[in-house]
Design an enzyme around this catalytic site. Structure first.
Site, mmCIF file in Angstrom:
data_model
loop_
_atom_site.group_PDB
_atom_site.id
_atom_site.type_symbol
_atom_site.label_atom_id
_atom_site.label_comp_id
_atom_site.label_asym_id
_atom_site.label_seq_id
_atom_site.Cartn_x
_atom_site.Cartn_y
_atom_site.Cartn_z
ATOM 1 N N ASP A 75 -2.514 -10.698 -2.148
ATOM 2 C CA ASP A 75 -3.052 -10.189 -0.882
ATOM 3 C C ASP A 75 -4.526 -9.841 -1.097
ATOM 4 O O ASP A 75 -4.932 -9.501 -2.214
ATOM 5 C CB ASP A 75 -2.265 -8.941 -0.461
ATOM 6 C CG ASP A 75 -2.694 -8.377 0.884
ATOM 7 O OD1 ASP A 75 -2.017 -8.674 1.887
ATOM 8 O OD2 ASP A 75 -3.698 -7.638 0.936
ATOM 9 N N ASP A 129 -4.650 -12.884 3.818
ATOM 10 C CA ASP A 129 -5.873 -12.294 4.382
ATOM 11 C C ASP A 129 -7.100 -12.628 3.521
ATOM 12 O O ASP A 129 -8.210 -12.177 3.808
ATOM 13 C CB ASP A 129 -5.743 -10.774 4.620
ATOM 14 C CG ASP A 129 -4.907 -10.049 3.594
ATOM 15 O OD1 ASP A 129 -4.583 -10.652 2.541
ATOM 16 O OD2 ASP A 129 -4.583 -8.867 3.823
ATOM 17 N N HIS A 182 0.819 -1.224 0.000
ATOM 18 C CA HIS A 182 0.000 0.000 0.000
ATOM 19 C C HIS A 182 0.851 1.272 0.000
ATOM 20 O O HIS A 182 0.322 2.366 -0.221
ATOM 21 C CB HIS A 182 -0.928 0.039 1.219
ATOM 22 C CG HIS A 182 -1.947 -1.052 1.240
ATOM 23 N ND1 HIS A 182 -2.855 -1.235 0.216
ATOM 24 C CD2 HIS A 182 -2.207 -2.034 2.147
ATOM 25 C CE1 HIS A 182 -3.615 -2.288 0.490
ATOM 26 N NE2 HIS A 182 -3.249 -2.796 1.655
HETATM 27 N N1 Q9C Z 1 -12.271 -3.113 6.365
HETATM 28 C C1 Q9C Z 1 -2.387 -5.272 4.284
HETATM 29 O O1 Q9C Z 1 -3.025 -6.312 4.264
HETATM 30 N N2 Q9C Z 1 -7.794 -1.211 7.162
HETATM 31 N N3 Q9C Z 1 -2.939 -4.113 4.678
HETATM 32 C C2 Q9C Z 1 -8.674 -2.308 6.895
HETATM 33 C C3 Q9C Z 1 -10.869 -3.301 6.485
HETATM 34 C C4 Q9C Z 1 -6.485 -1.275 6.592
HETATM 35 C C5 Q9C Z 1 -4.314 -4.036 5.078
HETATM 36 C C6 Q9C Z 1 -10.117 -2.037 6.855
HETATM 37 C C7 Q9C Z 1 -6.087 -2.638 6.078
HETATM 38 C C8 Q9C Z 1 -4.726 -2.653 5.475
HETATM 39 C C9 Q9C Z 1 -0.952 -5.266 3.932
HETATM 40 ZN ZN ZN Z 2 -4.063 -7.158 2.795
#
Ligand code: Q9C
Ligand code: ZN
Length: 374
Positions: free
Chosen positions: A229, A317, A188
């Site tokens: 991911d 995830d 990200h």
């Molecule tokens: N509804 C990675 O997996 N907020 N980043 C999540 C979900 C941020 C995830 C909200 C999630 C970032 C590397």
């Molecule tokens: Zn992620």
């Protein structure tokens, strides 16, 4: 498959993030890595904590990130505390939203001037910073999931060194695969923005690293990034959006974080047009069969590109019990996923990204790697 790992990656350990309007325990925990490490060890994987000391990180980071962002990451915590901020972590309270900038006559004039001058996104934040001298943390972040603690910078550099050590081993020896077991994750992270638990874009920097360190008498190797991911890798997409030498292909949850990127009509621009592919998949219903079917299509695109190297943003995830995501991939599904990636038959660097179900994260990662090897 060889695995590269460093205990320094565990140093980043913020107590909380803000999610769903609440202060909640930080999901991207250090334990994620130790659980995966233990599972891989008990499955007979060789884990090396020997990092390459000769890689000049800064030189490679600057191919993806801006110099002022790098300075910011290095000094943010210290500056914040000196200015009276709490000692837990740096977290912005305001962001320079595009509509705020538009409505501010002073800023609007400048941003228009910047647009006319054709300043690239890599230089945009730096230019705003130079003009207004607002060293504000909101300038370098776009959400509330990236608290910067005392040791965040150290952990972030360790995460990158793990990734580049693995990249160097893959590209300089006859290995057919290697796994960078690292955190914080990276996909990200933008040229000058942290977000989504990411500070430096490990995989994007690795792609450039491989291209710039390959033998000078061969043509610049083509690199494919396959992002599995659950979330769209907005930072990786942005890094290569106008570059036909790096293909970006992502499967991710539709209408989920980071919400404003990852649509099918984002296909690259300029010379990079036709080298960016997004496969948003429905939340709630995407299980092993639906996921694998789409992964086959993604893999066909990667094969057609004929990359010299494949870099996989490895997130688990997508797992059915992930606490912040919405797919239904199972632990045995990851064996299939690994097998499909292996069918590309190119040297492959796996880089750890997300995955937050602590009970199953070890088995899920190990299954992808075992599925790849079998
Ligand atoms: N509804 C990675 O997996 N907020 N980043 C999540 C979900 C941020 C995830 C909200 C999630 C970032 C590397
Ligand atoms: Zn992620």
């Amino acid at each position: 498959m060889k695995v590269i790992f460093s205990k320094e990656c565990l140093l980043h350990d913020p107590p909380f993030e803000v999610l769903g309007g609440q202060r909640v325990p930080y999901f991207e925990k250090p334990e994620r890595l130790t659980i995966i490490e233990n599972e891989l060890r008990s499955n007979g994987f060789e884990i090396s904590e020997e990092l390459d000391p000769d890689i000049e990180l800064k030189e490679h980071i600057l191919r993806v990130h801006s110099a002022d962002y790098l300075d910011y990451l290095e000094t943010a915590y210290e500056t914040w505390v000196k200015q009276g901020g709490n000692e837990i972590s740096v977290l912005p309270e305001a962001f320079p939203h595009v509509n705020l900038l538009k409505a501010s006559p002073n800023v609007a004039q400048t941003t228009n001037a910047i647009a006319r001058a054709g300043v690239s996104s890599l230089e945009f934040t730096s230019t705003v910073f130079e003009l207004f001298r607002i060293p504000h943390e909101g300038l370098y972040c776009f959400d509330l999931s990236c608290p910067i603690t005392k040791d965040t910078h150290k952990a972030t550099l360790a995460s990158l060194r793990v990734t580049l050590t693995a990249a160097k081993l893959l590209s300089s020896s006859a290995l057919d695969s290697i796994f960078a077991l690292c955190r914080p994750p990276g996909h990200h992270a933008m040229p000058s923005l942290c977000a989504g638990y990411c500070f430096l874009n490990n995989i994007a920097i690795a792609a450039r690293f491989i291209q710039h360190t390959s033998s000078p008498d061969t043509t610049k190797p083509k690199v494919a990034i396959l992002d599995i991911d659950y979330h769209h890798g907005n930072g990786s997409q942005a890094a290569f959006y106008d570059d036909p030498s790096v293909l970006y292909v992502s499967l991710h949850g539709e209408n989920d974080y980071p919400y404003f990127t990852g649509f099918t009509d984002e296909q690259g621009s300029g010379e990079g047009e036709g080298y960016n592919f997004n496969f948003p998949l429905p939340r709630g219903t995407t299980g092993d069969d639906e996921y694998c079917e789409t992964l086959q299509r993604a893999v066909a695109i990667v094969q057609k590109f004929e990359p010299a190297f494949v870099l996989v943003s490895l997130g688990v995830d997508t797992f059915i019990d992930d606490p912040i995501s919405d797919f239904k991939v199972t632990t045995s599904g990851y064996l299939r996923i690994g097998g499909i990636i292996a069918s590309i038959h190119r040297p492959t660097l796996f880089v750890m990204e997300g995955g937050y179900a602590l009970e199953s994260i070890g088995k899920n990662v190990s299954n992808i790697l075992r599925g790849f090897e079998s």
